[in-house]
Scaffold this motif. Structure first.
Motif, mmCIF file in Angstrom:
data_model
loop_
_atom_site.group_PDB
_atom_site.id
_atom_site.type_symbol
_atom_site.label_atom_id
_atom_site.label_comp_id
_atom_site.label_asym_id
_atom_site.label_seq_id
_atom_site.Cartn_x
_atom_site.Cartn_y
_atom_site.Cartn_z
ATOM 1 N N THR A 154 7.572 -13.409 4.850
ATOM 2 C CA THR A 154 8.711 -12.835 4.162
ATOM 3 C C THR A 154 8.177 -12.675 2.916
ATOM 4 O O THR A 154 8.430 -11.396 1.951
ATOM 5 C CB THR A 154 10.080 -13.533 4.141
ATOM 6 O OG1 THR A 154 10.414 -13.542 5.608
ATOM 7 C CG2 THR A 154 11.217 -12.631 3.538
ATOM 8 N N VAL A 155 7.754 -13.465 2.077
ATOM 9 C CA VAL A 155 7.266 -13.185 0.547
ATOM 10 C C VAL A 155 6.325 -12.394 0.486
ATOM 11 O O VAL A 155 6.532 -11.267 -0.231
ATOM 12 C CB VAL A 155 7.185 -14.585 0.068
ATOM 13 C CG1 VAL A 155 6.318 -14.498 -1.259
ATOM 14 C CG2 VAL A 155 8.205 -15.483 -0.250
ATOM 15 N N LEU A 156 5.171 -12.833 1.310
ATOM 16 C CA LEU A 156 3.924 -11.545 1.149
ATOM 17 C C LEU A 156 4.233 -10.181 1.482
ATOM 18 O O LEU A 156 4.068 -9.043 1.316
ATOM 19 C CB LEU A 156 2.777 -12.045 1.854
ATOM 20 C CG LEU A 156 2.370 -13.623 1.733
ATOM 21 C CD1 LEU A 156 1.292 -13.990 2.161
ATOM 22 C CD2 LEU A 156 1.876 -13.330 0.045
ATOM 23 N N GLY A 157 5.301 -10.049 2.561
ATOM 24 C CA GLY A 157 5.455 -8.709 3.028
ATOM 25 C C GLY A 157 6.394 -8.124 1.974
ATOM 26 O O GLY A 157 6.285 -6.840 1.918
ATOM 27 N N LEU A 202 -7.387 -9.452 -1.414
ATOM 28 C CA LEU A 202 -5.878 -9.403 -2.001
ATOM 29 C C LEU A 202 -4.846 -10.183 -1.353
ATOM 30 O O LEU A 202 -4.041 -10.767 -2.081
ATOM 31 C CB LEU A 202 -5.392 -8.015 -1.523
ATOM 32 C CG LEU A 202 -3.996 -7.518 -1.862
ATOM 33 C CD1 LEU A 202 -3.699 -7.579 -3.327
ATOM 34 C CD2 LEU A 202 -3.728 -5.962 -1.201
ATOM 35 N N GLN A 203 -5.049 -10.774 -0.032
ATOM 36 C CA GLN A 203 -4.341 -11.479 0.680
ATOM 37 C C GLN A 203 -4.108 -12.999 -0.054
ATOM 38 O O GLN A 203 -3.227 -13.582 -0.377
ATOM 39 C CB GLN A 203 -4.667 -12.011 2.211
ATOM 40 C CG GLN A 203 -3.654 -12.809 2.611
ATOM 41 C CD GLN A 203 -2.482 -12.114 3.126
ATOM 42 O OE1 GLN A 203 -2.356 -10.827 2.904
ATOM 43 N NE2 GLN A 203 -1.441 -12.891 3.732
ATOM 44 N N VAL A 204 -5.498 -13.381 -0.567
ATOM 45 C CA VAL A 204 -5.783 -14.697 -1.363
ATOM 46 C C VAL A 204 -4.938 -14.480 -2.797
ATOM 47 O O VAL A 204 -4.152 -15.317 -3.102
ATOM 48 C CB VAL A 204 -6.943 -15.317 -1.389
ATOM 49 C CG1 VAL A 204 -7.117 -16.348 -2.345
ATOM 50 C CG2 VAL A 204 -7.599 -15.308 0.055
ATOM 51 N N ASP A 205 -5.246 -13.508 -3.426
ATOM 52 C CA ASP A 205 -4.596 -13.270 -4.659
ATOM 53 C C ASP A 205 -2.931 -13.334 -4.709
ATOM 54 O O ASP A 205 -2.498 -13.844 -5.633
ATOM 55 C CB ASP A 205 -5.027 -11.916 -5.369
ATOM 56 C CG ASP A 205 -6.502 -11.968 -5.834
ATOM 57 O OD1 ASP A 205 -7.038 -12.836 -5.915
ATOM 58 O OD2 ASP A 205 -7.084 -10.853 -5.883
ATOM 59 N N LEU A 206 -2.303 -12.667 -3.745
ATOM 60 C CA LEU A 206 -1.152 -12.482 -3.661
ATOM 61 C C LEU A 206 -0.520 -13.869 -3.481
ATOM 62 O O LEU A 206 0.661 -13.959 -4.243
ATOM 63 C CB LEU A 206 -0.579 -11.609 -2.574
ATOM 64 C CG LEU A 206 -0.792 -9.991 -2.515
ATOM 65 C CD1 LEU A 206 -0.573 -9.332 -0.961
ATOM 66 C CD2 LEU A 206 0.122 -9.357 -3.854
ATOM 67 N N ALA A 207 -0.992 -14.967 -2.767
ATOM 68 C CA ALA A 207 -0.346 -15.909 -2.452
ATOM 69 C C ALA A 207 -0.743 -17.169 -3.454
ATOM 70 O O ALA A 207 0.073 -17.958 -3.695
ATOM 71 C CB ALA A 207 -0.798 -16.403 -0.959
ATOM 72 N N TYR A 208 -1.972 -16.999 -3.934
ATOM 73 C CA TYR A 208 -2.738 -18.238 -4.387
ATOM 74 C C TYR A 208 -3.223 -17.993 -6.069
ATOM 75 O O TYR A 208 -3.501 -18.942 -6.639
ATOM 76 C CB TYR A 208 -3.810 -18.633 -3.749
ATOM 77 C CG TYR A 208 -3.309 -19.146 -2.207
ATOM 78 C CD1 TYR A 208 -2.473 -20.238 -2.115
ATOM 79 C CD2 TYR A 208 -3.577 -18.480 -1.235
ATOM 80 C CE1 TYR A 208 -2.177 -20.789 -0.886
ATOM 81 C CE2 TYR A 208 -3.173 -18.712 0.003
ATOM 82 C CZ TYR A 208 -2.509 -19.943 0.415
ATOM 83 O OH TYR A 208 -2.121 -20.277 1.477
#
Length: 438
Positions: A333-336, A355-361
């Protein structure tokens, strides 16, 4: 705050070798929690109450202003919000200090300077009228019609304008209380965090710090603000600490030795260190000993909060299974939401491959701008509710939340999701309290 600076100047033990095995007493100083997240603020207030320490809670001009900022709160709203949490967490009213960080035209820098500064004057006046007593005057950013970079003389002149507005607001307040104290100067990068990968930073030279101090002192004097100048307690400089998306530039005291000696010679003045998030406990203690008596933390606290929520989501998945979640679960939900509404991270995360790693971590923790989103709040509440009604076994906490597991085993914490989350957020503050004497 004036008393804290006096005690620091009287007792700071000075530089020490980070590698030395000989214990060195912490210097008098104070952590500054710059966050609007209720769990982070509550954790800070509880930790400070437990140790009888003052709690310095700061809001930035982007978070809180007369237009609501990205939190939707005005300065008086933020004060009432923090005071309500302080009552719940048992912090004595006299131990609560409210500060305003980067108060200047930053929130309106895309407008012409005249408009942006007029808005900044209103904002600073509202902060002081609402009871904020530590005011960082930061006019370092260029507005739409300004040269880049903005000349230091103009930065000082604009700081004086804001100080005049603050002093007038204090005089006009029905219940004045103590007058505001001021912080001058700024750090690199600008508020919000680094836009790029960093390898090393230049430490502010004593000559540059002295020039900033002299320019501001002269500007205050020309404006008739000599008495207010006696309440300028700190300067923001660059001690050589910063973080980018995935690495930290650690404090190296040998590089800041001349800077530390400069401020030691300035009566009534200390340094305020920004971007100290993720520094090790020993380096935080050394910063305090080197006269960086105000240590600011913000993204590091919400990063710790996010780590704890991610761990709780993993516990939920292992304990209750994927079918227990309503919808897609917290992390998805957060990443979406972040991908659907990218305005808070797009200028910062430039590499599509990671990008996926940057968004989360990412250590810059752009997630902090999304916790108040209704969908994210709903997902957090659902996660916490499920774990409240079905407490997980300690074996799962040992796997995903080992520090909280140890605290439960020692009787210092209960296996309740709200307590686990608050303790996770508190992990970011404890090294600061240890680094600073009360």
């Amino acid at each position: 705050m004036l008393d804290l600076v006096r005690r620091h100047k009287q007792s700071a033990p000075g530089s020490a070798d980070l590698a030395s095995a000989v214990p060195v007493a912490p210097a008098v100083g104070i952590p500054s929690m710059c966050s609007a997240h209720p769990v982070v603020i509550a954790a800070t207030l509880r930790e400070c109450a437990a140790h009888g320490r003052p709690a310095l809670i700061e809001a930035t001009s982007n978070q809180v202003n007369q237009d609501g900022g990205y939190t939707g709160m005005t300065p008086i709203d933020f004060r009432r919000f923090v005071e309500s949490l302080a009552r719940i967490e048992g912090l004595a009213p006299e131990l609560l200090v409210l500060g305003g960080d980067h108060l200047g035209p930053n929130a309106w820098r895309k407008s012409p300077a005249a408009q942006a500064m007029a808005k900044a004057e209103v904002m600073v006046a509202q902060y002081v009228a609402a009871g904020f007593r530590k005011i960082h005057l930061d006019c370092s950013m260029s507005c739409a019609d300004d040269p880049v970079p903005l000349p230091e003389a103009e930065i000082a002149a604009r700081a004086v304008r804001l100080c005049l507005a603050a002093e007038q607001a204090w005089r006009d307040a029905p219940d004045r209380g103590e007058p505001p104290v001021y912080v001058i100067g700024t750090e690199v990068p600008v508020p919000g965090g680094a836009h790029e990968d960093l390898d090393e930073l230049a430490v502010t030279s004593p000559e540059a710090a002295g020039a900033t101090l002299a320019l501001h002192r002269d500007a205050f004097a020309r404006a008739g603000l000599d008495e207010a100048w006696t309440r300028v307690i700190a300067m923001v400089v660059q001690p050589g600490v910063e973080f980018d998306h995935h690495k930290v530039i650690d404090y190296r005291p040998e590089k800041a030795r001349a800077l530390s000696a400069f401020i030691a010679s300035q009566p009534g003045l200390v340094f305020e260190a920004h971007s100290t998030d993720y520094q090790t406990p020993d380096r935080l203690a050394q910063l305090a000993r080197d006269h960086f008596a105000i240590l600011k933390v913000g993204p590091g606290a919400t990063f710790a909060l996010r780590e704890t929520l991610w761990a709780l989501a993993a516990v939920e998945h292992e304990w209750l299974g994927r079918d227990a979640a309503d919808g897609e679960g917290l992390i998805a939900t957060v990443l979406g939401v972040m991908r659907a509404e990218p305005e808070h991270w797009r200028p910062y995360y430039q590499d599509p491959a990671r990008l996926q790693v940057d968004l989360a971590y990412s250590l810059s923790d752009r997630i902090r701008y999304y916790w108040a989103h209704p969908r994210v709040q709903g997902a957090c509440a659902a996660l916490m509710d499920r774990l409240e009604h079905s407490p997980p076994p300690l074996t799962l906490l040992s796997q995903f939340l080992p520090r909280q597991y140890d605290a439960i085993r020692d009787g210092r914490l209960r296996n309740r999701p709200a307590e686990l989350l608050r303790d996770g957020a508190a992990q970011s503050l404890r090294p600061y309290l240890a680094a600073c004497a009360a």
